[in-house]
Motif scaffolding. Structure first.
Motif, PDB file in Angstrom:
ATOM      1  N   TYR A  24       0.836  -1.189   0.000  1.00 51.53           N
ATOM      2  CA  TYR A  24       0.000   0.000   0.000  1.00 51.53           C
ATOM      3  C   TYR A  24       0.878   1.249   0.000  1.00 51.53           C
ATOM      4  O   TYR A  24       1.959   1.265   0.606  1.00 51.53           O
ATOM      5  CB  TYR A  24      -0.921  -0.004   1.221  1.00 51.53           C
ATOM      6  N   SER A  77      -9.153  10.850  -2.095  1.00 52.56           N
ATOM      7  CA  SER A  77      -9.770  10.203  -3.256  1.00 52.56           C
ATOM      8  C   SER A  77      -9.489   8.708  -3.308  1.00 52.56           C
ATOM      9  O   SER A  77     -10.057   7.988  -4.140  1.00 52.56           O
ATOM     10  CB  SER A  77      -9.264  10.856  -4.553  1.00 52.56           C
ATOM     11  N   GLY A  78      -8.594   8.220  -2.423  1.00 53.56           N
ATOM     12  CA  GLY A  78      -8.294   6.799  -2.387  1.00 53.56           C
ATOM     13  C   GLY A  78      -7.188   6.369  -3.319  1.00 53.56           C
ATOM     14  O   GLY A  78      -6.865   5.178  -3.404  1.00 53.56           O
ATOM     15  N   ASP A  81      -2.995   5.396  -0.201  1.00 51.65           N
ATOM     16  CA  ASP A  81      -3.637   4.711   0.913  1.00 51.65           C
ATOM     17  C   ASP A  81      -3.435   5.407   2.253  1.00 51.65           C
ATOM     18  O   ASP A  81      -4.353   5.437   3.095  1.00 51.65           O
ATOM     19  CB  ASP A  81      -3.107   3.279   0.996  1.00 51.65           C
ATOM     20  N   ARG A 133     -13.272  12.730   4.119  1.00 48.41           N
ATOM     21  CA  ARG A 133     -12.855  11.516   3.412  1.00 48.41           C
ATOM     22  C   ARG A 133     -11.443  11.037   3.775  1.00 48.41           C
ATOM     23  O   ARG A 133     -10.681  10.596   2.922  1.00 48.41           O
ATOM     24  CB  ARG A 133     -12.984  11.712   1.899  1.00 48.41           C
ATOM     25  N   SER A 237      -6.870   6.603   3.840  1.00 46.02           N
ATOM     26  CA  SER A 237      -8.089   6.788   3.058  1.00 46.02           C
ATOM     27  C   SER A 237      -9.173   5.886   3.613  1.00 46.02           C
ATOM     28  O   SER A 237      -8.901   4.848   4.225  1.00 46.02           O
ATOM     29  CB  SER A 237      -7.841   6.449   1.585  1.00 46.02           C
ATOM     30  N   LEU A 238     -10.415   6.262   3.407  1.00 45.41           N
ATOM     31  CA  LEU A 238     -11.533   5.429   3.849  1.00 45.41           C
ATOM     32  C   LEU A 238     -11.576   4.121   3.065  1.00 45.41           C
ATOM     33  O   LEU A 238     -11.913   3.064   3.606  1.00 45.41           O
ATOM     34  CB  LEU A 238     -12.847   6.195   3.694  1.00 45.41           C
ATOM     35  N   LYS A 239     -11.192   4.185   1.793  1.00 44.61           N
ATOM     36  CA  LYS A 239     -11.173   2.980   0.959  1.00 44.61           C
ATOM     37  C   LYS A 239     -10.174   1.961   1.511  1.00 44.61           C
ATOM     38  O   LYS A 239     -10.431   0.757   1.516  1.00 44.61           O
ATOM     39  CB  LYS A 239     -10.809   3.342  -0.486  1.00 44.61           C
ATOM     40  N   PHE A 240      -9.018   2.453   1.948  1.00 46.40           N
ATOM     41  CA  PHE A 240      -7.991   1.573   2.496  1.00 46.40           C
ATOM     42  C   PHE A 240      -8.513   0.836   3.723  1.00 46.40           C
ATOM     43  O   PHE A 240      -8.338  -0.378   3.864  1.00 46.40           O
ATOM     44  CB  PHE A 240      -6.757   2.404   2.857  1.00 46.40           C
ATOM     45  N   ARG A 241      -9.194   1.542   4.617  1.00 48.73           N
ATOM     46  CA  ARG A 241      -9.703   0.923   5.838  1.00 48.73           C
ATOM     47  C   ARG A 241     -10.750  -0.141   5.525  1.00 48.73           C
ATOM     48  O   ARG A 241     -10.795  -1.202   6.166  1.00 48.73           O
ATOM     49  CB  ARG A 241     -10.285   2.006   6.754  1.00 48.73           C
ATOM     50  N   GLU A 242     -11.589   0.128   4.542  1.00 51.69           N
ATOM     51  CA  GLU A 242     -12.595  -0.849   4.144  1.00 51.69           C
ATOM     52  C   GLU A 242     -11.934  -2.096   3.546  1.00 51.69           C
ATOM     53  O   GLU A 242     -12.363  -3.225   3.785  1.00 51.69           O
ATOM     54  CB  GLU A 242     -13.548  -0.232   3.130  1.00 51.69           C
ATOM     55  N   ARG A 243     -10.877  -1.857   2.794  1.00 49.76           N
ATOM     56  CA  ARG A 243     -10.224  -2.950   2.081  1.00 49.76           C
ATOM     57  C   ARG A 243      -9.507  -3.917   3.026  1.00 49.76           C
ATOM     58  O   ARG A 243      -9.551  -5.137   2.821  1.00 49.76           O
ATOM     59  CB  ARG A 243      -9.217  -2.377   1.077  1.00 49.76           C
TER      60      ARG A 243
END
Length: 326
Positions: A24, A77-78, A81, A133, A237-243
């Motif tokens: 990442y 924006s993701g 990371d 975000r 990023s929020l996307k990283f945490r979800e992933r």
């Protein structure tokens, strides 16, 4: 049938190995040297070990991905990371960060650690982060900041009229104006050349930069003013945490809490040890000054914070923790 099973198993093993090898992106504007870099590398190593390779970080040092403002947008924006973003940059998004940037908000390292580890302080600082975000992971202490210059100085009064490099932070800019200096925003990567070419007369920052960043080669005088403690925050990023999922996120939070505690223990010692080496190796003169006039000069900044509805609650909380009258 056996052959088909073996082929499928081989494919799954290859995919698994590929997943483990994935990394990442972690952006920062600091060099891969010094206390903060050592702590980040240690954090990444332990995370990779504890997640059995599921999470590894590739660091982009020295502003390779742009300024903090640049890569913070990429984190939002993701595209990136995670990254190290300081409190001066974050105050432009979340006004509460202006409070911890106020000059002489923290009078000792112990006071700083007590405040930054208080759950109510952390909650106030980050309760609106998701709206922007990004999400916090933890913080690193970098020690007190002072002022170093490329011309002789003996007292705080000698700052009058000097062009002092700072970050594009309203709080830092106003502080330097009240010190009598001329605040001059300049990129960190441009500072050495800026001092060398006299674009600026000096800069405010950690005294370790005199040695670690070789700034003592051009800035031969330093006023030990200890006016602020800029805090570096690791954000994701929020996307990283979800992933990565909740279990691995817990590992990250635990490991960053560990290096955060270490930073509190070593940051100030490193600042002063590096400053002393700058004296011995680079011929820098350290001047301990009476900071009373500087503290008096910035008192209106506290009044301004009291009058701001978005800043007053945190100001009150910190003063209560420190036992100071508001």
């Amino acid at each position: 049938m056996l052959r088909k099973t073996l082929i499928i198993a081989g494919v799954l093993a290859a995919l698994s190995a590929g997943a483990q090898a994935a990394s990442y992106k972690f952006a920062t504007n600091i060099a891969n040297s010094g206390t903060s870099a050592d702590l980040l590398n240690d954090f990444a190593k332990r995370v990779e070990e504890r997640t059995e390779g599921r999470i590894s970080f590739k660091f982009f040092w020295n502003s390779v991905l742009g300024s903090q403002e640049d890569y913070l947008q990429q984190i939002q924006s993701g595209v990136v990371d995670a990254g190290l973003v300081n409190s001066a940059t974050l105050e432009n998004l979340i006004p509460a960060f202006s409070v911890i940037n106020l000059p002489y908000m923290f009078r000792t390292a112990d006071e700083y650690g007590k405040v930054m580890n208080a759950p109510e302080v952390r909650e106030t600082l980050f309760k609106t982060a998701a709206e922007h975000r990004f999400a916090p992971l933890g913080f690193l202490s970098t020690g007190f900041r002072s002022i170093y210059v490329a011309k002789p100085v003996a007292t705080a009064a000698d700052l009058a009229g000097l062009k002092i490099r700072t970050m594009p932070s309203e709080t830092y800019i106003e502080m330097l104006k009240r010190f009598g200096a001329v605040p001059t925003p300049l990129g960190r990567s441009e500072l050495f050349a800026g001092l060398q070419q006299r674009v600026v007369d000096g800069a405010e920052g950690g005294l370790a930069g005199l040695l670690d960043g070789k700034l003592g080669e051009v800035a031969k005088w330093a006023l030990v003013t200890n006016q602020t403690r800029l805090t570096d925050f690791a954000v994701t990023s929020l996307k990283f945490r979800e992933r990565i999922g909740a279990a691995d996120l817990k590992v990250l939070e635990e490991e960053f809490a560990r290096v955060s505690a270490t930073s509190l223990a070593v940051a100030d010692a490193h600042q002063m040890a590096a400053a002393q080496q700058a004296v011995e190796r680079l011929g820098v003169t350290l001047v301990t000054v009476d900071t009373t006039p500087l503290m008096k000069a910035v008192e209106p900044m506290y009044q301004k914070a009291r009058e701001n509805e978005r800043m007053r609650p945190l100001l009150e909380t910190i003063f209560a923790i420190e036992g100071r009258a508001l």
